[in-house]
Design an enzyme around this catalytic site. Structure first.
Site, PDB file in Angstrom:
ATOM      1  N   GLU A   1     109.752 -60.026  33.293  1.00 34.55           N
ATOM      2  CA  GLU A   1     110.248 -60.134  31.940  1.00 34.55           C
ATOM      3  C   GLU A   1     111.628 -60.796  32.027  1.00 34.55           C
ATOM      4  O   GLU A   1     112.039 -61.609  31.087  1.00 34.55           O
ATOM      5  CB  GLU A   1     110.647 -58.504  31.296  1.00 34.55           C
TER       6      GLU A   1
ATOM      7  N   ALA B   1      84.897 -61.240  61.315  1.00 34.63           N
ATOM      8  CA  ALA B   1      84.322 -62.465  61.528  1.00 34.63           C
ATOM      9  C   ALA B   1      83.032 -62.287  62.447  1.00 34.63           C
ATOM     10  O   ALA B   1      83.123 -61.662  63.657  1.00 34.63           O
ATOM     11  CB  ALA B   1      85.051 -63.549  62.037  1.00 34.63           C
TER      12      ALA B   1
ATOM     13  N   THR C   1      80.542 -60.363  67.265  1.00 32.74           N
ATOM     14  CA  THR C   1      81.937 -60.743  66.943  1.00 32.74           C
ATOM     15  C   THR C   1      82.715 -61.535  68.354  1.00 32.74           C
ATOM     16  O   THR C   1      83.920 -62.021  67.811  1.00 32.74           O
ATOM     17  CB  THR C   1      83.055 -59.683  66.956  1.00 32.74           C
ATOM     18  N   ALA C   2      82.228 -61.484  69.365  1.00 34.79           N
ATOM     19  CA  ALA C   2      82.511 -62.240  70.551  1.00 34.79           C
ATOM     20  C   ALA C   2      81.534 -62.316  71.645  1.00 34.79           C
ATOM     21  O   ALA C   2      80.757 -61.454  71.606  1.00 34.79           O
ATOM     22  CB  ALA C   2      83.761 -61.714  70.764  1.00 34.79           C
TER      23      ALA C   2
ATOM     24  N   ALA D   1      80.493 -61.428  75.606  1.00 34.22           N
ATOM     25  CA  ALA D   1      80.698 -60.343  76.320  1.00 34.22           C
ATOM     26  C   ALA D   1      82.090 -60.398  77.125  1.00 34.22           C
ATOM     27  O   ALA D   1      82.579 -59.501  77.504  1.00 34.22           O
ATOM     28  CB  ALA D   1      79.513 -59.958  77.529  1.00 34.22           C
TER      29      ALA D   1
ATOM     30  N   LEU E   1      99.365 -63.289  64.042  1.00 36.97           N
ATOM     31  CA  LEU E   1      99.093 -62.366  62.814  1.00 36.97           C
ATOM     32  C   LEU E   1     100.091 -62.778  61.603  1.00 36.97           C
ATOM     33  O   LEU E   1     100.263 -62.058  60.683  1.00 36.97           O
ATOM     34  CB  LEU E   1      99.255 -60.906  62.950  1.00 36.97           C
TER      35      LEU E   1
ATOM     36  N   GLY F   1      85.901 -50.034  63.788  1.00 40.48           N
ATOM     37  CA  GLY F   1      84.956 -48.904  64.023  1.00 40.48           C
ATOM     38  C   GLY F   1      85.739 -47.335  63.424  1.00 40.48           C
ATOM     39  O   GLY F   1      85.260 -46.625  62.647  1.00 40.48           O
ATOM     40  N   ALA F   2      86.931 -47.446  64.056  1.00 40.75           N
ATOM     41  CA  ALA F   2      87.876 -46.109  64.000  1.00 40.75           C
ATOM     42  C   ALA F   2      88.303 -46.323  62.163  1.00 40.75           C
ATOM     43  O   ALA F   2      88.323 -45.229  61.733  1.00 40.75           O
ATOM     44  CB  ALA F   2      89.090 -46.204  64.775  1.00 40.75           C
TER      45      ALA F   2
END
Length: 361
Positions: free
Chosen positions: A48, A149, A156-157, A159, A199, A298-299
Site C-alpha cells: 500500500e 530428484a 536418487t543416486a 550406491a 544451498l 523419509g523422516a
C-alpha cells in the site's frame, strides 16, 4: 480486473518478501490506474505504501489490495493509517489477514474512518499467494516443500553416492527459483558431509530480479546435525547468508567453532522434523524447502509435516545398484502408505516436474 493486476504484482515479489506476506496494491480513480506497488523485502514498505508513493495524489481513489491492510506497528507503521491519510474513498480487499494482530482490525479502522470496504474479490487466488504465512498464522507451523530428484526407476543416486547430475540444467534452474521463495532451506548433516552443498540462491541461474536484496539476503540454510559432524570447512560457511545448525549432542567446543564460522547454533533435546519446524516457526519462517537424502526425506514424510512433494523426474534408468527415493523403515503395511494428489505435471527441459499435495492423516 484491478484485483487480478494486484495479484500479478504480488506474484512478482514471491522471492523478495519471505518473512512478510506477498501483497499487491492497485490505486484506481475514474477508471484509471494511478498507483501500484508490491511488498518490499522485510523492513521495506508494504504494498500500500509503495502504491501511495507512486502517485502524487490518491484522494478519491479506490485501493485494490490482495490482503487486508495492516493495523499494527511492526517494522513499519500501519498501512491503514496511510490509506486514511491519503483520503482514499474505498478499499477492496481480497482476503482477511490471518495474523491475530490484524484479522479484521484493519478493516474496522477503515470503516470507522468512513471508507467503504469490500471483501472477497478473487479471494482464493489471493490466498494462494501466501501458503506459508497462512499456515503459520493459523496452524503455528511453516509450509513445507520436500524436493526430490530421481530417475525414471526411482533412484536418487548410485550406491557409491554419485548423483550429479540426474536432472538437467533447466530443472536445476527451477530448484534455484524454489530456494528463492523459501524462508529456510533444510538439509541433513549426511548431505553436507557427502555433497558439501551451498544451498544458496544463485541468482545468475534464475530469471528472477533480486531487486534490493544483498548477497547476504539469502534463505536461512538449516543443517539438522544431531551429533555435531558438520565440518568447519563446509561450503555453507563460505557463502554469504545466514546458517543455522540444529543439534542435540554437539560438544561445547564444536558449538563455539560453528559460531565462530558465523552460524547460529540451536541446541534441542531432540532434533526431529517437528522440533526443527517449531524452531523455524518461532523465528518467523513462513515457507520451508527440504533438500535431503533418502533417510531425512523419509523422516519428514513419516512425520506427516510435508505439505507439497516436488519431484523432478529424469528420463534415465539407473539400475538396481542405487539409493532409493526415500527410506521409511516404519512403513510396513499398505495402510502406512501416504496418499498424494497430483497438482501439476509439466515438462522442464528434458525432465518432468511433478508436484503433489500430501494428504495428512
Amino acid at each position: 480486473m484491478y484485483m487480478a493486476k494486484a495479484i500479478i504484482l504480488a506474484k512478482s515479489v514471491r522471492h523478495l518478501t519471505r518473512a512478510n506476506p506477498r501483497v499487491g496494491c492497485i490505486l484506481v480513480r475514474d477508471g484509471d490506474v494511478i498507483g501500484a506497488g508490491a511488498t518490499q523485502p522485510p523492513g521495506g514498505p508494504h504494498a500500500e505504501i509503495v502504491a501511495l508513493n507512486s502517485c502524487p495524489d490518491a484522494r478519491g481513489a479506490t485501493a485494490y489490495v490482495t490482503l487486508e491492510p495492516c493495523s499494527h506497528t511492526g517494522r513499519t507503521p500501519p498501512c491503514v493509517d496511510a490509506l486514511i491519510k491519503a483520503a482514499v474513498i474505498r478499499v477492496v480487499v481480497a482476503c482477511v489477514d490471518p495474523n491475530p494482530k490484524v484479522n479484521g482490525a484493519g478493516l474496522e479502522r477503515l470503516r470507522s474512518a468512513g471508507i467503504r470496504v469490500d471483501i472477497g474479490v478473487l479471494e482464493s487466488q489471493a490466498r494462494a499467494l501466501n501458503p506459508g504465512f497462512n499456515r503459520r498464522m493459523r496452524g503455528g507451523l511453516p509450509f513445507v516443500r520436500l524436493k526430490l530428484a530421481m530417475s525414471l526407476d526411482g533412484a536418487t543416486a548410485m550406491a557409491n553416492g554419485q548423483s550429479k547430475w540426474i536432472t538437467g540444467p533447466m530443472a536445476r534452474r527451477q530448484v534455484q527459483r524454489m530456494r528463492a521463495r523459501a524462508g529456510a532451506v533444510i538439509t541433513g548433516v549426511g548431505t553436507v558431509v557427502a555433497d558439501n552443498p551451498s544451498l544458496n540462491v544463485r541468482w545468475d541461474e534464475t530469471d528472477l530480479d533480486p531487486g534490493p536484496l544483498l548477497p547476504s539476503d539469502q534463505p536461512l540454510r538449516v543443517v539438522m546435525d544431531r551429533s555435531g559432524r558438520t565440518p568447519l570447512d563446509a561450503q555453507l560457511f563460505k557463502i554469504p547468508g545466514p546458517v543455522m545448525i540444529i543439534s542435540q549432542s554437539a560438544s561445547g567446543p564444536t558449538q563455539q567453532a560453528w559460531a565462530d564460522c558465523g552460524a547460529q547454533v540451536v541446541m534441542l533435546t531432540a532434533v526431529t522434523p517437528a522440533t526443527v519446524l517449531a524452531e523455524l516457526a518461532d523465528a518467523g519462517v513462513n515457507e520451508v524447502m527440504v533438500e535431503a537424502g533418502p533417510t531425512l526425506a523419509g523422516a519428514w514424510m513419516d512425520a506427516g509435516l510435508v505439505d507439497r512433494l516436488v519431484v523432478f523426474q529424469a528420463p534415465l534408468l539407473m539400475g538396481s545398484q542405487t539409493r532409493p527415493l526415500m527410506h521409511t523403515p516404519n512403513w510396513t503395511e499398505l495402510s502406512d502408505a501416504v496418499r498424494l494428489q497430483l497438482i501439476e505435471s509439466r515438462a522442464i527441459g528434458t525432465d518432468r516436474c511433478l508436484e503433489y499435495s500430501v494428504e495428512k492423516a
